[in-house]
Design an enzyme around this catalytic site. Structure first.
Site, short mmCIF file in Angstrom:
data_model
loop_
_atom_site.label_atom_id
_atom_site.label_comp_id
_atom_site.label_asym_id
_atom_site.label_seq_id
_atom_site.Cartn_x
_atom_site.Cartn_y
_atom_site.Cartn_z
N GLU A 81 4.20 -5.23 7.44
CA GLU A 81 3.45 -4.15 8.10
C GLU A 81 3.87 -3.88 9.53
O GLU A 81 3.90 -2.73 9.97
CB GLU A 81 1.93 -4.46 8.07
N GLU A 101 -0.91 -9.25 -0.54
CA GLU A 101 -2.34 -9.45 -0.25
C GLU A 101 -3.16 -9.50 -1.56
O GLU A 101 -4.10 -10.28 -1.68
CB GLU A 101 -2.85 -8.34 0.68
N GLY A 143 0.35 -4.95 0.82
CA GLY A 143 -0.81 -5.00 -0.06
C GLY A 143 -0.54 -5.72 -1.38
O GLY A 143 -1.46 -6.23 -2.00
N ALA A 168 0.87 -1.17 0.00
CA ALA A 168 0.00 0.00 0.00
C ALA A 168 0.91 1.22 0.00
O ALA A 168 2.06 1.15 0.45
CB ALA A 168 -0.88 -0.01 1.24
N1 COA Z 1 4.61 3.11 -0.57
C1 COA Z 1 5.01 4.26 -1.14
N2 COA Z 1 6.12 4.38 -1.86
C2 COA Z 1 6.86 3.28 -2.05
C3 COA Z 1 6.51 2.04 -1.49
C4 COA Z 1 5.33 1.97 -0.72
N3 COA Z 1 4.88 0.85 -0.18
N4 COA Z 1 7.45 1.13 -1.83
C5 COA Z 1 8.35 1.79 -2.58
N5 COA Z 1 8.01 3.08 -2.72
C6 COA Z 1 8.71 4.14 -3.46
C7 COA Z 1 9.92 4.64 -2.69
O1 COA Z 1 9.55 5.58 -1.73
C8 COA Z 1 10.73 5.22 -3.82
O2 COA Z 1 10.17 6.46 -4.19
P1 COA Z 1 11.14 7.76 -4.43
O3 COA Z 1 12.05 7.34 -5.56
O4 COA Z 1 10.18 8.85 -4.80
O5 COA Z 1 11.87 7.97 -3.15
C9 COA Z 1 10.47 4.26 -4.98
O6 COA Z 1 9.25 3.60 -4.66
C10 COA Z 1 11.55 3.22 -5.17
O7 COA Z 1 11.72 2.52 -3.93
P2 COA Z 1 13.13 2.34 -3.18
O8 COA Z 1 12.85 2.13 -1.72
O9 COA Z 1 14.05 3.47 -3.55
O10 COA Z 1 13.64 1.00 -3.86
P3 COA Z 1 14.68 -0.05 -3.22
O11 COA Z 1 15.05 -0.97 -4.32
O12 COA Z 1 15.77 0.64 -2.49
O13 COA Z 1 13.84 -0.87 -2.13
C11 COA Z 1 11.91 -2.04 -1.28
C12 COA Z 1 12.76 -1.70 -2.52
C13 COA Z 1 10.65 -2.78 -1.79
C14 COA Z 1 12.69 -2.95 -0.34
C15 COA Z 1 11.49 -0.75 -0.55
O14 COA Z 1 10.94 0.16 -1.51
C16 COA Z 1 10.48 -0.94 0.55
O15 COA Z 1 10.81 -1.42 1.61
N6 COA Z 1 9.19 -0.52 0.31
C17 COA Z 1 8.16 -0.56 1.29
C18 COA Z 1 7.67 -1.99 1.50
C19 COA Z 1 6.58 -2.05 2.56
O16 COA Z 1 6.81 -1.84 3.73
N7 COA Z 1 5.36 -2.34 2.11
C20 COA Z 1 4.24 -2.52 2.98
C21 COA Z 1 3.43 -1.30 3.05
S1 COA Z 1 2.04 -1.53 4.15
#
Ligand code: COA
Length: 261
Positions: free
Chosen positions: A136, A116, A113, A67
């Site tokens: 989460e 999910e 999400g 999400a």
């Molecule tokens: N919500 C909003 N933005 C998200 C996102 C999320 N769940 N997951 C990734 N993004 C965005 C990042 O903020 C980044 O945006 P920016 O370039 O404007 O800063 C872009 O997507 C790329 O992500 P980034 O974190 O730079 O890539 P990465 O390869 O370093 O890491 C992940 C990849 C998936 C490990 C990392 O993005 C992450 O941990 N995301 C969140 C996962 C999460 O907790 N999801 C559950 C949500 S309830």
């Protein structure tokens, strides 16, 4: 057909491929994307020419990274509840209960999400670079789009507790071992494999498949009896043109050509 900002739809040969297209945010699900997905799934489900839906993510890195965290970071208790209930109604429960089979082709990160949504699909396949998890609790919240229910149904309670409590990610191979995905393949072969599976599904009666979805889902619904629902759906099949065609085709030693009624 409607055009969307964050969703691509490609309908061909009985298959509607719905692609979540926000690659700069790793296809994170904001509210607008959830609404668009609802419409895309609804259109595909209502189209009699569409027999199978494939859901996947744009780019090579992510199916859906969760999400959209930036959208709910300052939400209150009531806004949090509403986010989960609206999301479940519009997308996650909606997909799980569609009459048209939905295959999730998990092409990279499927987190929160994202996992999910993949779990709401009727079954999942993954590319070998995929990583899956429900992180989460690392954000101080719990899965709100059905994850606390569907993950234990698919992988068992102990593995679900571990995945949710550790907030960790599992590899595609682990997901295969857990039964969370049915097949793992290369990224190039992922959509072709989904299409091959869709082709096998399309040989069969869409009406009977829809009845099987209702019966299988009933076993996982509070207050419903899956065996009773199976009897109801089984009986209903006998009144369909598909049943006439399927049984006649068998007796006449020919391939069935189901009218889908
Ligand atoms: N919500 C909003 N933005 C998200 C996102 C999320 N769940 N997951 C990734 N993004 C965005 C990042 O903020 C980044 O945006 P920016 O370039 O404007 O800063 C872009 O997507 C790329 O992500 P980034 O974190 O730079 O890539 P990465 O390869 O370093 O890491 C992940 C990849 C998936 C490990 C990392 O993005 C992450 O941990 N995301 C969140 C996962 C999460 O907790 N999801 C559950 C949500 S309830």
């Amino acid at each position: 057909m409607k055009t969307f900002e964050n969703v691509l739809v490609d309908s061909n040969n009985g298959i509607s491929t719905i692609t979540i297209d926000r690659p700069s945010k790793l296809n994170a699900l904001n509210k607008a994307t959830i609404k668009e997905l609802h419409h895309a799934f609804m259109e595909a489900d209502e189209d009699p020419d569409i027999k199978v839906i494939i859901i996947t993510g744009s780019g090579e890195k992510a199916f859906v990274a969760g999400a959209d965290i930036s959208e709910f970071a300052d939400y209150s208790v009531s806004q949090g509840s509403e986010l989960a209930s609206q999301g479940q109604a519009l997308l996650f429960d909606y997909v799980a209960h569609l009459s048209t089979p939905v295959i999730a082709a998990v092409n990279g990160f499927a987190l929160g999400g994202g996992l999910e949504l993949a779990m709401a699909a009727h079954f999942r396949i993954a590319s070998d670079n995929a990583k899956m998890g429900l992180p989460e609790v690392s954000l101080g919240v719990i899965p709100g789009y059905g994850g606390t229910q569907r993950l234990p149904q698919l992988v068992g309670k102990g593995r679900a507790f571990e995945m949710i409590m550790t907030a960790g990610m599992i590899s595609a191979e682990n997901a295969l071992d857990y039964g969370l995905v049915n097949y793992v393949t290369t990224q190039e072969e992922l959509i072709p494999l989904a299409e091959k599976l869709a082709g096998k599904i399309m040989n069969n009666s869409p009406v009977a498949i829809a009845a099987a979805i209702v019966a299988i889902n009933a076993g996982f619904e509070e207050g419903e009896n899956g065996y009773d629902e199976e009897i109801t759906q089984f009986g209903k099949c006998f009144g369909t043109a598909d049943f006439q065609e399927g049984t006649q085709a068998f007796l006449q030693k020919r391939k069935a050509n189901f009218p889908g009624k």
